[in-house]
Design a protein around this motif. Structure first.
Motif, PDB file in Angstrom:
ATOM      1  N   THR A   1       0.842  -1.210   0.000  1.00  0.00           N
ATOM      2  CA  THR A   1       0.000   0.000   0.000  1.00  0.00           C
ATOM      3  C   THR A   1       0.868   1.247   0.000  1.00  0.00           C
ATOM      4  O   THR A   1       0.579   2.222  -0.704  1.00  0.00           O
ATOM      5  N   ILE A   2       1.962   1.222   0.770  1.00  0.00           N
ATOM      6  CA  ILE A   2       2.888   2.354   0.778  1.00  0.00           C
ATOM      7  C   ILE A   2       3.491   2.548  -0.613  1.00  0.00           C
ATOM      8  O   ILE A   2       3.595   3.680  -1.109  1.00  0.00           O
ATOM      9  N   ALA A   3       3.885   1.450  -1.268  1.00  0.00           N
ATOM     10  CA  ALA A   3       4.457   1.570  -2.615  1.00  0.00           C
ATOM     11  C   ALA A   3       3.452   2.192  -3.575  1.00  0.00           C
ATOM     12  O   ALA A   3       3.808   3.050  -4.393  1.00  0.00           O
ATOM     13  N   ARG A   4       2.198   1.793  -3.479  1.00  0.00           N
ATOM     14  CA  ARG A   4       1.176   2.322  -4.379  1.00  0.00           C
ATOM     15  C   ARG A   4       0.822   3.765  -4.056  1.00  0.00           C
ATOM     16  O   ARG A   4       0.449   4.534  -4.957  1.00  0.00           O
ATOM     17  N   LEU A   5       0.948   4.154  -2.812  1.00  0.00           N
ATOM     18  CA  LEU A   5       0.776   5.562  -2.454  1.00  0.00           C
ATOM     19  C   LEU A   5       1.896   6.403  -3.075  1.00  0.00           C
ATOM     20  O   LEU A   5       1.654   7.473  -3.644  1.00  0.00           O
ATOM     21  N   LEU A   6       3.134   5.910  -2.963  1.00  0.00           N
ATOM     22  CA  LEU A   6       4.263   6.645  -3.527  1.00  0.00           C
ATOM     23  C   LEU A   6       4.191   6.684  -5.045  1.00  0.00           C
ATOM     24  O   LEU A   6       4.631   7.651  -5.671  1.00  0.00           O
ATOM     25  N   ALA A   7       3.632   5.631  -5.650  1.00  0.00           N
ATOM     26  CA  ALA A   7       3.519   5.580  -7.114  1.00  0.00           C
ATOM     27  C   ALA A   7       2.354   6.401  -7.637  1.00  0.00           C
ATOM     28  O   ALA A   7       2.226   6.595  -8.848  1.00  0.00           O
ATOM     29  N   GLY A   8       1.488   6.872  -6.742  1.00  0.00           N
ATOM     30  CA  GLY A   8       0.334   7.653  -7.177  1.00  0.00           C
ATOM     31  C   GLY A   8      -0.858   6.815  -7.576  1.00  0.00           C
ATOM     32  O   GLY A   8      -1.844   7.346  -8.100  1.00  0.00           O
ATOM     33  N   VAL A   9      -0.795   5.502  -7.335  1.00  0.00           N
ATOM     34  CA  VAL A   9      -1.940   4.641  -7.637  1.00  0.00           C
ATOM     35  C   VAL A   9      -3.082   4.920  -6.656  1.00  0.00           C
ATOM     36  O   VAL A   9      -4.247   4.965  -7.048  1.00  0.00           O
ATOM     37  N   TYR A  10      -2.750   5.091  -5.378  1.00  0.00           N
ATOM     38  CA  TYR A  10      -3.725   5.477  -4.363  1.00  0.00           C
ATOM     39  C   TYR A  10      -3.459   6.911  -3.937  1.00  0.00           C
ATOM     40  O   TYR A  10      -2.309   7.370  -3.946  1.00  0.00           O
ATOM     41  N   LYS A  11      -4.512   7.591  -3.532  1.00  0.00           N
ATOM     42  CA  LYS A  11      -4.367   8.905  -2.908  1.00  0.00           C
ATOM     43  C   LYS A  11      -4.406   8.732  -1.391  1.00  0.00           C
ATOM     44  O   LYS A  11      -5.192   7.925  -0.879  1.00  0.00           O
ATOM     45  N   PRO A  12      -3.586   9.464  -0.666  1.00  0.00           N
ATOM     46  CA  PRO A  12      -3.584   9.317   0.793  1.00  0.00           C
ATOM     47  C   PRO A  12      -4.914   9.751   1.407  1.00  0.00           C
ATOM     48  O   PRO A  12      -5.555  10.695   0.940  1.00  0.00           O
ATOM     49  N   THR A  13      -5.313   9.034   2.455  1.00  0.00           N
ATOM     50  CA  THR A  13      -6.442   9.472   3.267  1.00  0.00           C
ATOM     51  C   THR A  13      -6.036  10.648   4.133  1.00  0.00           C
ATOM     52  O   THR A  13      -6.846  11.526   4.434  1.00  0.00           O
ATOM     53  N   GLY A  14      -4.787  10.646   4.532  1.00  0.00           N
ATOM     54  CA  GLY A  14      -4.255  11.737   5.342  1.00  0.00           C
ATOM     55  C   GLY A  14      -2.747  11.809   5.176  1.00  0.00           C
ATOM     56  O   GLY A  14      -2.108  10.904   4.633  1.00  0.00           O
ATOM     57  N   GLY A  15      -2.166  12.906   5.634  1.00  0.00           N
ATOM     58  CA  GLY A  15      -0.726  13.090   5.510  1.00  0.00           C
ATOM     59  C   GLY A  15      -0.337  13.579   4.128  1.00  0.00           C
ATOM     60  O   GLY A  15      -1.184  13.927   3.298  1.00  0.00           O
ATOM     61  N   GLU A  16       0.964  13.592   3.881  1.00  0.00           N
ATOM     62  CA  GLU A  16       1.461  14.142   2.628  1.00  0.00           C
ATOM     63  C   GLU A  16       2.746  13.435   2.215  1.00  0.00           C
ATOM     64  O   GLU A  16       3.514  12.954   3.051  1.00  0.00           O
ATOM     65  N   ILE A  17       2.959  13.365   0.890  1.00  0.00           N
ATOM     66  CA  ILE A  17       4.195  12.863   0.303  1.00  0.00           C
ATOM     67  C   ILE A  17       4.901  14.040  -0.354  1.00  0.00           C
ATOM     68  O   ILE A  17       4.280  14.798  -1.113  1.00  0.00           O
ATOM     69  N   PHE A  18       6.182  14.210  -0.057  1.00  0.00           N
ATOM     70  CA  PHE A  18       6.971  15.287  -0.639  1.00  0.00           C
ATOM     71  C   PHE A  18       8.026  14.689  -1.558  1.00  0.00           C
ATOM     72  O   PHE A  18       8.823  13.837  -1.136  1.00  0.00           O
ATOM     73  N   TYR A  19       8.021  15.119  -2.814  1.00  0.00           N
ATOM     74  CA  TYR A  19       9.017  14.675  -3.778  1.00  0.00           C
ATOM     75  C   TYR A  19       9.980  15.822  -4.045  1.00  0.00           C
ATOM     76  O   TYR A  19       9.579  16.874  -4.546  1.00  0.00           O
ATOM     77  N   GLN A  20      11.232  15.640  -3.659  1.00  0.00           N
ATOM     78  CA  GLN A  20      12.262  16.671  -3.784  1.00  0.00           C
ATOM     79  C   GLN A  20      11.770  17.998  -3.206  1.00  0.00           C
ATOM     80  O   GLN A  20      11.965  19.070  -3.787  1.00  0.00           O
ATOM     81  N   GLY A  21      11.106  17.893  -2.052  1.00  0.00           N
ATOM     82  CA  GLY A  21      10.653  19.060  -1.318  1.00  0.00           C
ATOM     83  C   GLY A  21       9.296  19.600  -1.713  1.00  0.00           C
ATOM     84  O   GLY A  21       8.771  20.508  -1.054  1.00  0.00           O
ATOM     85  N   ARG A  22       8.687  19.062  -2.771  1.00  0.00           N
ATOM     86  CA  ARG A  22       7.399  19.566  -3.239  1.00  0.00           C
ATOM     87  C   ARG A  22       6.289  18.571  -2.903  1.00  0.00           C
ATOM     88  O   ARG A  22       6.435  17.370  -3.128  1.00  0.00           O
ATOM     89  N   ALA A  23       5.186  19.076  -2.376  1.00  0.00           N
ATOM     90  CA  ALA A  23       4.069  18.219  -1.996  1.00  0.00           C
ATOM     91  C   ALA A  23       3.466  17.566  -3.225  1.00  0.00           C
ATOM     92  O   ALA A  23       3.151  18.239  -4.217  1.00  0.00           O
TER      93      ALA A  23
END
Length: 344
Positions: free
Chosen positions: A68-90
């Protein structure tokens, strides 16, 4: 490449800005209908980062939330909460197709099953050439052909001209998985999400794929999130190790530190499950009793408490938060002891 080469190739200097960072990352799924609807807590309040040219292993048993974490990072799932930052950008700010396409090119995924991840109707070069056309449009067709041959040779498949024109059924499982890595490399990625890439392969060829990951980190400058349930392979290839249980990361730190001096009882359980040819066949894992983890509408408290031989009353009412117990070593456990002389 030998295990000594891998140790020498590991990156020791932590970069100031991580490639990717998760803050309080959460993903819940609705299950059931009507009045019986409940919420499955696949990932809850997870925090981690992956640096440049770093291999981070995420380990845990099936159903712990790793994929599930891998699919969140890949953009397959959208987070229910929290945020992912890629090179400092949300990541939530990636609204345009251009931004989303650029992100997916920088953070591709290598899947677990090499038998179904390639389309049997096309030659193995099809996916690589399509990725190049989509993510690197500046290439002409001859340049795409040349780059496809290069990435195929980079993953150890030669002669590239012959391999490119084969169909998936003409390759072994290990060769197909290498083609999966070649497709990811065609994007010129910053981070590859490798979701149990060796679990369906014969033991005799797994080491070659692990060596490939270490070599690609060195030669291509790419980072990896290596998802696995195999502690031995995590020890072999990873710089850092995160242990996941029932949607929580319960322990994290340098791989050697976590495995040599585990702080969480679940990490102890995983290490005890590693086969030891010197142990009697009847030997069991002390404390591995009780119920499986509760992730559907879980109550407060440690989710490992039903299987933990060290559980105290506090474990049943208060969810433990990660705390530093050693140099860059954290564990979410009420009873875990810090290293001697260590102070936060």
């Amino acid at each position: 490449m030998t295990s000594v080469d891998i140790t020498e190739a590991r990156k020791t200097d932590a970069p100031a800005t991580p490639v990717i960072e998760a803050k309080d990352l959460t993903r819940h799924f609705k299950v059931g209908r009507g009045f019986s609807r409940q919420m499955l807590h696949a990932v809850d309040d997870v925090n981690f980062s992956i640096g440049h040219q770093e291999i981070v292993a995420l380990a845990g048993e099936s159903g712990s939330g790793k994929s599930t974490i891998a699919r969140l990072l890949a953009g397959v799932y959208k987070p229910t909460g929290g945020e992912i930052f890629y090179q400092g950008r949300a990541m939530s700010t990636f609204k345009s197709r251009k931004d989303q396409l650029a992100y997916r090119g920088d953070v591709p995924m290598v899947f677990q099953d090499p038998f179904s991840s390639l389309n049997p109707a096309f030659r193995v070069s099809h996916g690589i050439l399509r990725s190049l056309k989509l993510h690197r449009p500046e290439f002409s067709r001859p340049q795409r052909e040349e780059e496809a041959a290069r990435v195929i040779e980079t993953v150890g498949l030669t002669p590239a001209g012959d391999i490119m024109h084969r169909y998936p059924y003409e390759l072994s499982g290990g060769q197909r998985q290498r083609i999966g890595f070649a497709q990811a490399l065609a994007h010129k990625p910053k981070l590859i999400l490798a979701d149990e890439p060796v679990s369906m392969l014969d033991v005799s060829i797994r080491i070659g794929l692990l060596n490939l990951m270490a070599e690609l980190r060195r030669s291509e400058g790419v980072s990896f999130l290596y998802i696995t349930h195999d502690i031995a392979s995590a020890r072999y290839v990873a710089d850092r190790l995160m242990i996941m249980y029932a949607g929580h990361i319960v322990e994290s730190g340098p791989a050697e530190s976590v495995l040599a001096n585990p702080k969480h009882p679940y990490t102890d359980l995983l290490l005890g499950a590693v086969p030891d040819p010197r142990a009697p066949l009847a030997e069991g894992i002390e404390g591995d009793t009780g119920e499986p983890p509760k992730v559907i509408d879980p109550t407060p408290g440690c989710r490992f408490r039903w299987r933990c031989p060290l559980a105290i009353d506090r474990c049943h009412v208060e969810t433990p938060l990660p705390r530093r117990l050693g140099e860059n070593h954290e564990a979410a456990c009420h009873v875990a002891e810090p290293d001697p002389g260590f102070r936060e």
